[in-house]
Design an enzyme around this catalytic site. Structure first.
Site, PDB file in Angstrom:
ATOM      1  N   ARG A  99       5.701  -7.127  20.381  1.00  0.00           N
ATOM      2  CA  ARG A  99       5.022  -5.815  20.398  1.00  0.00           C
ATOM      3  C   ARG A  99       5.902  -4.653  19.957  1.00  0.00           C
ATOM      4  NH1 ARG A  99       3.027  -8.382  24.866  1.00  0.00           N
ATOM      5  NH2 ARG A  99       0.930  -9.157  24.519  1.00  0.00           N
TER       6      ARG A  99
ATOM      7  N   LYS B 157       5.200   3.260   7.049  1.00  0.00           N
ATOM      8  CA  LYS B 157       4.080   2.383   6.696  1.00  0.00           C
ATOM      9  C   LYS B 157       4.643   0.997   6.438  1.00  0.00           C
ATOM     10  CE  LYS B 157       0.570   5.281   4.501  1.00  0.00           C
ATOM     11  NZ  LYS B 157      -0.194   5.467   3.242  1.00  0.00           N
TER      12      LYS B 157
ATOM     13  N   GLU C 143       7.423   7.384  -8.641  1.00  0.00           N
ATOM     14  CA  GLU C 143       7.199   8.022  -7.336  1.00  0.00           C
ATOM     15  C   GLU C 143       7.949   9.357  -7.262  1.00  0.00           C
ATOM     16  OE1 GLU C 143       4.923   6.570  -5.512  1.00  0.00           O
ATOM     17  OE2 GLU C 143       5.137   4.384  -5.629  1.00  0.00           O
TER      18      GLU C 143
ATOM     19  N   LYS D 196       8.833  13.815   1.117  1.00  0.00           N
ATOM     20  CA  LYS D 196       8.124  12.787   1.873  1.00  0.00           C
ATOM     21  C   LYS D 196       8.295  13.008   3.373  1.00  0.00           C
ATOM     22  CE  LYS D 196       6.476   8.295   2.447  1.00  0.00           C
ATOM     23  NZ  LYS D 196       6.298   6.940   1.917  1.00  0.00           N
TER      24      LYS D 196
ATOM     25  N   GLU E 156      -1.671   9.722   8.265  1.00  0.00           N
ATOM     26  CA  GLU E 156      -2.528   9.980   7.115  1.00  0.00           C
ATOM     27  C   GLU E 156      -3.950  10.380   7.497  1.00  0.00           C
ATOM     28  OE1 GLU E 156      -1.649   7.504   3.686  1.00  0.00           O
ATOM     29  OE2 GLU E 156      -3.704   7.716   3.020  1.00  0.00           O
TER      30      GLU E 156
ATOM     31  N   ARG F  96      -1.038  13.596   4.165  1.00  0.00           N
ATOM     32  CA  ARG F  96      -0.263  12.449   3.692  1.00  0.00           C
ATOM     33  C   ARG F  96      -0.958  11.725   2.543  1.00  0.00           C
ATOM     34  NH1 ARG F  96       3.330   7.988   7.130  1.00  0.00           N
ATOM     35  NH2 ARG F  96       3.978   6.849   5.274  1.00  0.00           N
TER      36      ARG F  96
ATOM     37  N   ASN G 111      -0.746   9.627  -2.445  1.00  0.00           N
ATOM     38  CA  ASN G 111      -1.437   8.593  -3.207  1.00  0.00           C
ATOM     39  C   ASN G 111      -1.858   9.054  -4.592  1.00  0.00           C
ATOM     40  OD1 ASN G 111      -1.414   6.404  -1.354  1.00  0.00           O
ATOM     41  ND2 ASN G 111      -2.867   7.555  -0.103  1.00  0.00           N
TER      42      ASN G 111
ATOM     43  N   HIS H 127      -2.544   6.501  -7.223  1.00  0.00           N
ATOM     44  CA  HIS H 127      -2.560   5.186  -6.584  1.00  0.00           C
ATOM     45  C   HIS H 127      -3.947   4.552  -6.548  1.00  0.00           C
ATOM     46  CE1 HIS H 127       1.529   6.157  -5.586  1.00  0.00           C
ATOM     47  NE2 HIS H 127       1.696   5.042  -4.899  1.00  0.00           N
TER      48      HIS H 127
ATOM     49  N   HIS I 231      -3.693   1.078  -8.002  1.00  0.00           N
ATOM     50  CA  HIS I 231      -3.941  -0.149  -7.233  1.00  0.00           C
ATOM     51  C   HIS I 231      -4.968  -1.029  -7.935  1.00  0.00           C
ATOM     52  CE1 HIS I 231      -2.393   1.659  -3.175  1.00  0.00           C
ATOM     53  NE2 HIS I 231      -1.422   1.196  -3.922  1.00  0.00           N
TER      54      HIS I 231
ATOM     55  N   HIS J 269       4.473  -1.982  -9.549  1.00  0.00           N
ATOM     56  CA  HIS J 269       3.757  -0.934  -8.824  1.00  0.00           C
ATOM     57  C   HIS J 269       3.953   0.432  -9.499  1.00  0.00           C
ATOM     58  CE1 HIS J 269       2.112   1.336  -5.466  1.00  0.00           C
ATOM     59  NE2 HIS J 269       3.229   2.037  -5.415  1.00  0.00           N
TER      60      HIS J 269
HETATM   61  N1  NAD Z   1       5.517   1.518   2.830  1.00  0.00           N
HETATM   62  C1  NAD Z   1       5.298   2.457   1.947  1.00  0.00           C
HETATM   63  O1  NAD Z   1       5.122   3.630   2.274  1.00  0.00           O
HETATM   64  C2  NAD Z   1       5.291   2.096   0.496  1.00  0.00           C
HETATM   65  C3  NAD Z   1       5.364   3.110  -0.466  1.00  0.00           C
HETATM   66  C4  NAD Z   1       5.440   2.740  -1.804  1.00  0.00           C
HETATM   67  C5  NAD Z   1       5.432   1.406  -2.156  1.00  0.00           C
HETATM   68  N2  NAD Z   1       5.353   0.447  -1.197  1.00  0.00           N
HETATM   69  C6  NAD Z   1       5.387  -0.972  -1.539  1.00  0.00           C
HETATM   70  O2  NAD Z   1       6.658  -1.272  -2.112  1.00  0.00           O
HETATM   71  C7  NAD Z   1       6.533  -2.379  -2.971  1.00  0.00           C
HETATM   72  C8  NAD Z   1       7.254  -2.118  -4.259  1.00  0.00           C
HETATM   73  O3  NAD Z   1       8.617  -1.910  -3.954  1.00  0.00           O
HETATM   74  P1  NAD Z   1       9.750  -2.123  -5.047  1.00  0.00           P
HETATM   75  O4  NAD Z   1       9.369  -1.428  -6.282  1.00  0.00           O
HETATM   76  O5  NAD Z   1      11.028  -1.800  -4.393  1.00  0.00           O
HETATM   77  O6  NAD Z   1       9.618  -3.671  -5.408  1.00  0.00           O
HETATM   78  P2  NAD Z   1      10.415  -4.969  -4.911  1.00  0.00           P
HETATM   79  O7  NAD Z   1      10.744  -4.906  -3.492  1.00  0.00           O
HETATM   80  O8  NAD Z   1       9.619  -6.127  -5.390  1.00  0.00           O
HETATM   81  O9  NAD Z   1      11.769  -4.900  -5.748  1.00  0.00           O
HETATM   82  C9  NAD Z   1      11.723  -4.960  -7.151  1.00  0.00           C
HETATM   83  C10 NAD Z   1      12.631  -6.062  -7.714  1.00  0.00           C
HETATM   84  O10 NAD Z   1      13.972  -5.623  -7.701  1.00  0.00           O
HETATM   85  C11 NAD Z   1      14.807  -6.574  -7.036  1.00  0.00           C
HETATM   86  N3  NAD Z   1      15.894  -5.793  -6.454  1.00  0.00           N
HETATM   87  C12 NAD Z   1      15.854  -5.030  -5.339  1.00  0.00           C
HETATM   88  N4  NAD Z   1      16.993  -4.352  -5.209  1.00  0.00           N
HETATM   89  C13 NAD Z   1      17.782  -4.700  -6.243  1.00  0.00           C
HETATM   90  C14 NAD Z   1      19.082  -4.321  -6.667  1.00  0.00           C
HETATM   91  N5  NAD Z   1      19.771  -3.395  -6.008  1.00  0.00           N
HETATM   92  N6  NAD Z   1      19.587  -4.892  -7.769  1.00  0.00           N
HETATM   93  C15 NAD Z   1      18.854  -5.797  -8.482  1.00  0.00           C
HETATM   94  N7  NAD Z   1      17.614  -6.171  -8.152  1.00  0.00           N
HETATM   95  C16 NAD Z   1      17.093  -5.630  -7.046  1.00  0.00           C
HETATM   96  C17 NAD Z   1      13.876  -7.233  -6.080  1.00  0.00           C
HETATM   97  O11 NAD Z   1      14.370  -8.488  -5.658  1.00  0.00           O
HETATM   98  C18 NAD Z   1      12.611  -7.342  -6.926  1.00  0.00           C
HETATM   99  O12 NAD Z   1      12.709  -8.422  -7.805  1.00  0.00           O
HETATM  100  C19 NAD Z   1       5.044  -2.625  -3.134  1.00  0.00           C
HETATM  101  O13 NAD Z   1       4.686  -3.742  -2.373  1.00  0.00           O
HETATM  102  C20 NAD Z   1       4.405  -1.369  -2.591  1.00  0.00           C
HETATM  103  O14 NAD Z   1       3.134  -1.601  -2.025  1.00  0.00           O
HETATM  104  C21 NAD Z   1       5.294   0.776   0.110  1.00  0.00           C
HETATM  105 ZN    ZN Z   2       3.493   4.001  -4.613  1.00  0.00          ZN
END
Ligand code: NAD
Ligand code: ZN
Length: 368
Positions: free
Chosen positions: A126, A148, A190, A232, A242, A246, A250, A253, A257, A270
């Site tokens: 939890r 999130k 972003e 942010k 949100e 907040r 998006n 987005h 999406h 993304h």
């Molecule tokens: N929680 C939130 O508020 C929020 C906001 C925006 C996006 N997201 C989510 O985040 C995700 C996208 O995140 P992302 O763009 O970081 O993608 P990701 O986590 O898939 O990373 C992108 C790629 O880079 C690699 N990588 C990571 N760090 C590295 C480094 N330092 N050197 C070399 N390679 C590296 C990873 O292994 C992966 O292959 C999506 O699932 C999206 O929905 C969440």
């Molecule tokens: Zn995003």
């Protein structure tokens, strides 16, 4: 909260007794003072993936004193693995290690790892402590801040999750050295988003510094990350769950999406989908008569200069957009709610777009 000695910047997410610092600097992964203050107890689980582990896991693990019980959970790499099955693996690793409610999860990776480790922390017994150590630009400016967490479902992206705030966010700019160019561009989507929705001055700064950012200039990166995180953090402090403001985060987005879902998770990044999605939102804002031609062309130019696509994917039809758009979490009634631009640096949430105008955009927006 006291600033860390060699952090270039420290910001605070102001959420009362759940507030936390964002330390932005160089050398943080190899600085024990960066991480030790935020551990809840003696049990630590580092969650990362197969790509990041060989690069940074050892450096981070070495900062943790021997008397701690440190375990690692290394997941496969990719958006297609952002699933409840992988979270189940984290829960399993925690249970096998006999971890109790005073354990700490450390998310070492991009947004995929951060979202999953965060959700595992939100739900394990939890709720246990967790620390974000984001290693992609996207995670450093966006996903690691704001609490999130969650996973994708076959019927929709990020459809299962929880709000669960970390104890700290440690942004080590050095870790971007190994990040592929395409991922840098995705993160810049972003960053541009923050300028478009909240800060025209920052948008001008981005126009002037885009080359330096794409060349990994540490000073420019620190500035862009700090300004992004500040925007942010302010928005999250105002509206953690949100209910209203907040949702401005998006921008692009709703379209983005739909693009990601249509292309299959992971084919378009993304941030790439958000680049095209913001272009579509800006174009719609122009057609509504809210922004002028100059503002539209500045928006498109800055997105393009980050190396992001402006056009939607070839073969994507109107209904391929509308299906996912109707399931969007922002919708409250039957009308589609979209984030649009009133001017550069000022976004709003609107359900006033006439469906004929939206259909026209979706039918005729350029594809590539
Ligand atoms: N929680 C939130 O508020 C929020 C906001 C925006 C996006 N997201 C989510 O985040 C995700 C996208 O995140 P992302 O763009 O970081 O993608 P990701 O986590 O898939 O990373 C992108 C790629 O880079 C690699 N990588 C990571 N760090 C590295 C480094 N330092 N050197 C070399 N390679 C590296 C990873 O292994 C992966 O292959 C999506 O699932 C999206 O929905 C969440
Ligand atoms: Zn995003």
């Amino acid at each position: 909260m006291t600033p860390l000695a060699d952090a270039l910047r420290t910001l605070t997410v102001d959420l009362g007794d759940r507030g936390y610092p964002i330390h932005i600097g160089t050398g943080l992964l190899s600085n024990p003072d960066a991480i030790l203050p935020y551990l809840a107890g003696q049990q630590v689980m580092i969650v990362t993936n197969e790509t990041i582990a060989p690069l940074y896991l050892e450096t981070l693990a070495q900062q943790l004193p021997e008397e701690l019980d440190v375990q690692t959970c290394i997941l496969p790499d990719g958006e297609q693995y952002k699933t409840i099955e992988q979270v189940n693996r984290i829960w399993g690793a925690l249970l096998e290690a006999g971890f109790n409610r005073r354990c700490t999860l450390i998310a070492l990776g991009g947004g995929v790892i951060g979202d999953m480790a965060g959700y595992a922390a939100a739900s394990y017994q939890r709720g246990v402590a967790f620390i974000q150590v984001p290693t992609t630009l996207l995670a450093q400016v966006d996903s690691s801040v704001g609490g999130k967490t969650g996973v994708n479902h076959p019927l929709g992206k990020n459809m299962v999750g929880a709000f669960w705030q970390p104890r700290a966010v440690l942004v080590d700019i050095d870790s971007l050295a190994t990040l592929p160019d395409r991922e840098m561009s995705a993160g810049l989507a972003e960053v541009i988003k923050y300028g478009l929705i909240r800060d025209e001055v920052f948008l001008s700064w981005l126009e002037a510094n885009m080359e330096a950012l794409r060349a990994h200039d540490a000073r420019a990166l620190a500035e862009a990350i700090a300004r992004s995180c500040q925007i942010k953090a302010d928005i999250v402090a105002e509206d953690e769950t949100e209910q209203d403001v907040r949702a401005l985060l998006n921008l692009g987005h709703t379209f983005g999406h739909a693009i990601e879902a249509h292309q299959g998770y992971g084919n378009w990044l993304h941030g790439e989908a958000i680049g095209a999605g913001m272009s579509m939102a800006a174009t719609l804002s122009r057609r509504l008569g809210w922004i002028d031609d100059a503002a539209l062309s500045r928006s498109l130019q800055v997105i393009e200069s980050a190396g992001l696509p402006l056009k939607a994917p070839l073969g994507m039809q109107r209904d391929d957009f509308l299906g996912p758009m109707r399931r969007d979490k922002k919708n409250t009634g039957s009308r589609l709610r979209l984030v649009l631009l009133r001017e550069l640096g000022d976004a709003c949430i609107s359900d006033e777009t006439p469906i004929s105008l939206l259909n026209d955009l979706l039918d005729h927006y350029p594809r590539a």
